[in-house]
Design an enzyme around this catalytic site. Structure first.
Site, short mmCIF file in Angstrom:
data_model
loop_
_atom_site.label_atom_id
_atom_site.label_comp_id
_atom_site.label_asym_id
_atom_site.label_seq_id
_atom_site.Cartn_x
_atom_site.Cartn_y
_atom_site.Cartn_z
N ASP A 16 0.83 -1.21 0.00
CA ASP A 16 0.00 0.00 0.00
C ASP A 16 0.86 1.25 0.00
OD1 ASP A 16 -2.38 1.37 -0.03
OD2 ASP A 16 -2.71 1.23 2.14
N HIS A 33 2.29 3.63 -8.98
CA HIS A 33 2.11 2.20 -9.25
C HIS A 33 3.30 1.65 -10.03
CE1 HIS A 33 -1.75 2.45 -7.48
NE2 HIS A 33 -2.34 3.12 -8.47
N LEU A 127 11.14 -20.43 -4.80
CA LEU A 127 10.07 -19.67 -4.14
C LEU A 127 8.78 -19.70 -4.97
CD1 LEU A 127 10.42 -16.18 -2.55
CD2 LEU A 127 8.86 -16.41 -4.45
#
Ligand code: IPE
Ligand code: IPE
Ligand code: MG
Length: 248
Positions: A16, A33, A127
């Site tokens: 955020d 963004h 991962l």
């Protein structure tokens, strides 16, 4: 610092603060963004080197469609741009990609690239990078219930999903594990640690089933400024917590 830290297996991040990062600089939100995408692109190989096994990031919520068309379109364009780079990075780092959320609402080309990212990385053994896109915890549970009901009607639910004589729910009832297998996160371990950047003290509909016993660490750092040192600071905070899971 990192050598004596216990690294959690499963970490989830509410990324955020992109908008605030841009606003502080007098830039359009979309630039925030874009910088946020750069931050995750840098963090992914570092998280993998640290030994995190599952990294889940909240990229776009079921509520984020409320934003202006410009902002939503900008986010979709960024996804298109980063999908190819992500595939390359994942291939180099042996990373497996999974998407959670309801992808049906995206444009066909985006759905296709999500499918491709998953398909081409599914045999990677490093991962697991989980991207939550058009994801909402309530929506995930709602869809899981719908699929379960369909399977139940069709007689497709395996007997293992129901409690036997030793279970903590009455015999013959659906178990938590049986239900969790219908969630988007099936086979992804619940997050040990949920990090939220930019100071807000809420989950915003993220992993509401899965984070039942997660440790939550909130940092004031805005997502585009989040880096490996910040991640290590969050893990250090996690290391101070005493997890009891309802015990003593
Ligand atoms: C998070 O940053 C990214 C998305 C929700 C897509 P925000 O865009 O929510 O940034 P703030 O909260 O407005 O600063
Ligand atoms: C949560 O952030 C969603 C993502 C990070 C993708 P929001 O900015 O949408 O959450 P609220 O509106 O502050 O709760
Ligand atoms: Mg926000």
């Amino acid at each position: 610092m990192e050598s004596n830290l216990h690294i959690p297996e499963s970490v989830a991040i509410i990324m955020d603060g992109n908008g605030r990062w841009a606003k502080k600089r007098g830039l359009p939100r979309t630039m925030g963004h874009k910088q946020g995408c750069t931050a995750i692109e840098k963090l992914l190989p570092e998280a993998s080197d640290l030994g995190i096994r599952y990294l889940t990031v909240y990229a776009f919520s079921t509520e984020n469609w409320k934003r202006s068309k410009d902002e939503v379109d900008g986010l979709m364009q960024l996804f298109r741009f980063y999908a190819g780079r992500l595939l390359k990075a994942a291939t180099e780092k042996n990373v497996r990609i999974r998407m959670i959320g309801d992808r049906r609402r995206f444009q066909p080309d985006i759905i296709e690239s999500i499918n491709r990212l998953e398909e081409e990385t599914k045999n990677n053994t490093g991962l697991t990078f989980v991207v939550a896109a058009n994801y909402g915890g309530r929506d995930e549970i709602r869809r899981a219930v719908m699929r379960y009901a369909e399977d139940y009607k069709a007689g497709r639910v395996s007997a293992d999903a129901f409690a036997g004589p030793d279970a903590k729910v009455p015999e013959g009832e659906l178990t938590e594990e049986g239900f969790a297998a219908y969630l988007d996160t099936a086979e992804i371990p619940d997050p040990d640690l949920v990090i939220r950047t930019s100071g807000e003290l809420r989950l915003s509909n993220f992993l509401i089933w899965e984070a039942a016993y997660s440790e939550i660490v909130v940092t004031d750092v805005l997502w585009p400024d989040f880096d490996k040192d910040e991640l290590l600071a969050c893990i250090a905070e996690f290391n101070k917590r005493s997890r009891r899971f309802g015990g003593v």
